[in-house]
Motif scaffolding. Structure first.
Motif, short mmCIF file in Angstrom:
data_model
loop_
_atom_site.label_atom_id
_atom_site.label_comp_id
_atom_site.label_asym_id
_atom_site.label_seq_id
_atom_site.Cartn_x
_atom_site.Cartn_y
_atom_site.Cartn_z
N ARG B 133 52.85 43.23 21.50
CA ARG B 133 52.01 44.30 21.87
C ARG B 133 52.33 44.66 23.43
O ARG B 133 52.64 43.70 24.26
CB ARG B 133 50.62 44.08 21.72
N LEU B 134 52.42 46.01 23.63
CA LEU B 134 52.49 46.41 25.34
C LEU B 134 51.58 47.44 25.36
O LEU B 134 51.42 48.41 24.78
CB LEU B 134 54.10 46.87 24.99
N ALA B 200 49.38 47.59 14.91
CA ALA B 200 48.29 48.27 14.24
C ALA B 200 48.79 49.81 14.03
O ALA B 200 47.97 50.52 13.00
CB ALA B 200 47.10 48.21 14.65
N LEU B 201 49.42 50.30 14.87
CA LEU B 201 49.83 51.69 14.97
C LEU B 201 50.69 51.90 13.67
O LEU B 201 51.00 53.20 13.54
CB LEU B 201 50.43 52.11 16.37
N GLY B 222 58.03 54.68 15.02
CA GLY B 222 57.58 53.25 15.03
C GLY B 222 56.26 53.11 15.40
O GLY B 222 55.48 53.99 15.80
N PRO B 223 55.77 51.86 15.53
CA PRO B 223 54.37 51.47 15.79
C PRO B 223 53.98 51.68 17.42
O PRO B 223 53.61 50.64 18.20
CB PRO B 223 54.17 49.95 15.50
N ALA B 224 54.08 53.10 17.80
CA ALA B 224 53.85 53.16 19.36
C ALA B 224 53.33 54.65 19.56
O ALA B 224 53.71 55.51 18.63
CB ALA B 224 55.19 53.01 19.88
N ALA B 225 52.76 54.86 20.76
CA ALA B 225 52.40 56.09 21.01
C ALA B 225 52.58 56.21 22.51
O ALA B 225 52.59 55.35 23.35
CB ALA B 225 51.03 56.36 20.89
N LEU B 226 52.78 57.48 22.95
CA LEU B 226 53.16 57.89 24.29
C LEU B 226 52.22 58.82 24.85
O LEU B 226 52.21 59.84 24.07
CB LEU B 226 54.68 58.24 24.46
N GLY B 249 42.50 53.75 22.80
CA GLY B 249 41.67 52.51 22.67
C GLY B 249 42.31 51.14 23.62
O GLY B 249 42.02 49.89 23.09
N VAL B 250 43.23 51.49 24.52
CA VAL B 250 43.39 50.39 25.34
C VAL B 250 42.93 50.34 26.70
O VAL B 250 43.46 49.96 27.70
CB VAL B 250 45.18 50.49 25.34
N VAL B 251 41.70 51.02 27.10
CA VAL B 251 41.21 50.97 28.20
C VAL B 251 41.14 49.62 29.21
O VAL B 251 40.75 48.73 28.32
CB VAL B 251 39.73 51.62 28.39
#
Lengths: 226, 251, 225
Positions: B133-134, B200-201, B222-226, B249-251
């Motif tokens: 995870r990143l 999870a994405l 892929g399981p990612a958002a930008l 949801g990564v605050v």
């Protein structure tokens, strides 16, 4: 690389067959000026024919998606049977000079909702010179209306003279706008020779019948060819 | 100014499960400090001992998150790219990040400010295992207040599970034709990205979301958002990226 | 190689669906970022050196044939964070493939249609089409670069009623930039043959990505992208 391409042209969209070898749907284009009743004609055709034919529609709205939304709102077909194509401010280009977006839409509809009997391709409202490419449709209907002036058939233009069917719509308005239906019929005959003309009033019960019958004939002819 | 002497520094950090940092080695201008983190998660702050990099300098930062480990990296202050006397080559700042299976990296440095006359080329290469995870944020500020920027090129290359996930390069300032036109930055002076990679994405991809007129959240392949954002200044940029972080949801 | 094939491929009248796309110009006009010839020139120069360069390199690499089309398509995905632009690129790729197969029939193009029914990013198809037409990688790069400015320019004439002579002059003044971008793209494609797709440029334009999503969400628009 190889520059000596074959002189014959590969079978493409003009083929009557789909990739799987089955007969593809008959493709009928509807063109004509803004407001002449193209979308209403499409809606009425769908309502009349949908019980016995499997139909889909491609719209080419000029600026909005109102035509597609009109058809959806009136629930003449399920949403997945209606596709809107953008035309980059040039509706005639999308049906004549570069038909690729429309072809893609037609084939996509056939792939996702097929097999289909009939696909109606409605052009964005344009001028009297807009006609469909034979690479896109098998037959085309040009829709004008009496309220835009009864001299339109006399003026001619590719849509008037060459469409497989000329529809003169809104005949119920003729007395109110002073249009002479007989003169329109005479002028159309002079411009079109033996090509058919249908006078319609979509407000009348079953008003689209002449057009629906013509489509039925075209479809029978389409199916008669192996 | 440093009179043309080139600085070359390579700082390294490795995080192991349980919050351990088996490697924590700063060098020269790049000092690393362990700072207070959450239980089980190591936190490191990059302390720039001076305003670096100067044109001609060469900096490297390598972070490895071992399988199952968690690491957060921040920086104490903005990085200021400054002109170097007599230097012809741009400064380089290369960051290499590796996250193993089940590992997690939060890479949240302060902005880079490109000062007039400077030249900096930043490259960030991220290699993620399939279940890593990143959260990665990068922010560039183009010139100090009222100042034209130097030449700044940033490239972010992310591989996930052995395939390319994201590859974005942005060049601004002198030598980058059209950078300030309506296709690229359009007169804005701060630009940034927030990348979130999370298995999870894959189950529930992010939906595209406009964050005002100059920022957007998009799902990648892929399981990612930008989150991509431009803004008039650093503060507004941070606000946009934070909105994206909240939406993800990564605050 | 024949120069005439390049003219045909790069002609705005080549029937591959590009006329319905503005290359981001419609949204830029709406946001006030393109208002006339000067701002159009700045927009086009930026687009050329970002999305145009990336597309040109993909096209050159596809034309060279050393990297499989599928790998180039994945590289294009990684360079296209906007799903709206990915969908547009694939749609235009399918449309171009249709036109190219009719224009320059080649088993390679048939194989692409068979193996990638969802389509490939348009620049990849452009490179394959150039290859089928007997063109060289630099021709493919030049065609892609030219397209990256031709689309917005034509669209702006329609959107703003811009003087078409001014608009054409904008493109003409980018001629040197077009050649430089084609050179860079061709060199990168050479690199990619040896080092893989990481060697391809990834020049991006934040506002193009941001605006593309806004455009895709609009109920009312003239151009598809």
């Amino acid at each position: 690389m190889h520059l000596d391409h074959r002189e014959t042209y590969p079978p493409r969209h003009t083929s009557r067959l789909r990739d799987d070898g089955t007969r593809r749907a008959l493709r009928v284009g509807l063109g004509g000026p803004v407001g002449s009743g193209k979308t209403a004609t499409v809606a009425a055709l769908c309502a009349t024919l949908r019980d016995r034919l499997s139909i889909a529609v491609v719209t080419n709205d000029i600026y909005t998606r109102e035509d597609a939304e009109f058809l959806l709102r009136n629930a003449v077909l399920p949403a997945e049977r209606i596709t809107a194509v953008e035309t980059g401010a040039c509706p005639h280009t999308a049906i004549r000079d570069d038909i690729s977006a429309n072809l893609e839409a037609v084939e996509e509809l056939e792939r996702t909702t097929g097999p289909l009997d009939l696909i109606l391709v409605e052009s964005g409202g344009d001028n009297l010179t807009a006609t469909f490419s034979s690479g896109l449709v098998d037959a085309q209907i040009f829709v004008i209306d009496v309220a835009a002036g009864d001299d339109i058939p006399r003026k001619g233009g590719p849509g008037i003279t060459a469409a497989d069917l000329l529809v003169v719509n809104k005949t119920d308005l003729a007395p109110h706008v002073g249009s002479d239906l007989e003169a329109m019929a005479r002028d159309a005959k002079a411009q079109r020779g033996d090509l058919p003309v249908a006078f319609t009033s979509l407000r009348a019960p079953d008003g689209v019948r002449p057009v629906a019958d013509w489509v039925g004939e075209r479809l029978a002819a389409w199916r008669a060819v192996a | 100014m440093n009179g043309g002497a080139r600085v070359s520094a390579h700082a390294r950090v490795t995080a192991a499960p349980g919050g351990a940092l088996p490697v924590l080695r700063g060098e020269g201008a790049l000092a690393l400090r362990r700072t207070r983190g959450e239980p089980g998660r190591a936190q490191v702050t990059v302390v720039g001992a001076m305003s670096v990099p100067l044109t001609g300098d060469s900096l490297r930062l390598t972070a490895v998150v071992e399988p199952g480990a968690a690491l957060s990296v921040t920086s104490a202050a903005a990085t200021l790219a400054l002109p170097g006397q007599g230097a012809r080559e741009p400064a380089t700042y290369d960051t290499e990040l590796t996250v193993g299976e089940g590992g997690e990296l939060r890479w949240l440095p302060e902005p880079v400010i490109s000062v007039r006359g400077s030249a900096l080329r930043m490259t960030t290469r991220v290699t993620l295992a399939a279940t890593a995870r990143l959260v990665l944020r990068e922010q560039q500020v183009l010139g100090r207040a009222g100042e034209e920027p130097g030449s700044l090129t940033t490239r972010l290359v992310v591989a996930h599970g052995g395939r390319a996930l994201l590859d974005q390069e942005l060049a601004c300032g002198p030598g980058a034709p059209g950078w300030d036109g309506g296709a690229v930055i359009g007169g804005h002076r701060a630009v940034g990205q927030l990348l979130v990679v999370d298995p999870a994405l894959a189950e529930k991809p992010a939906e595209p979301l406009a964050l005002g007129a100059t920022a957007v959240l998009t799902p990648l392949v892929g399981p990612a958002a930008l989150v991509t954002a431009v803004a008039p200044d650093a503060l507004a940029l941070r606000g946009l990226l934070d909105r994206g972080a909240a939406a993800l949801g990564v605050v | 190689m024949t120069a005439a094939a390049l003219l045909l491929l790069a002609d705005g009248r080549f029937p591959a669906g590009a006329h319905a796309h503005s290359g981001g110009a419609e949204e830029a006009v709406r946001a006030g970022r393109i208002t006339g010839p000067e701002t159009l020139a700045a927009f086009c120069r930026g687009r050329l050196h970002t999305a145009g360069l990336t597309a040109a390199a993909l096209a050159a690499a596809a034309c060279a044939g050393a990297v499989p089309p599928g790998a180039l398509d994945a590289a294009a995905d990684a360079r296209t964070p906007s799903p709206a632009l990915r969908a547009t690129a694939r749609r235009l790729g399918r449309q171009l493939l249709r036109a190219a197969r009719a224009t320059w029939p080649a088993p390679e193009l048939d194989a692409v249609a068979r193996d990638h029914p969802g389509g490939l990013h348009q620049p990849v198809v452009l490179g394959l089409a150039a290859r089928a037409a007997g063109l060289a990688p630099r021709d493919a790069a030049l065609a892609a670069a030219y397209e990256s400015v031709g689309g917005p320019t034509t669209a702006t004439v329609r959107l703003l009623g811009l003087d078409p002579f001014d608009a054409t002059a904008v493109t003409a003044r980018l001629a040197g930039d077009l050649d430089r971008v084609a050179d860079l793209a061709t060199a990168a494609a050479d690199d990619a043959a040896a080092r893989g797709t990481d060697a391809l440029p990834a020049a991006s334009a934040p506002l193009l990505d941001i605006a593309a999503e806004a455009h895709a969400a609009r109920p009312v628009r003239l151009f598809a992208s």
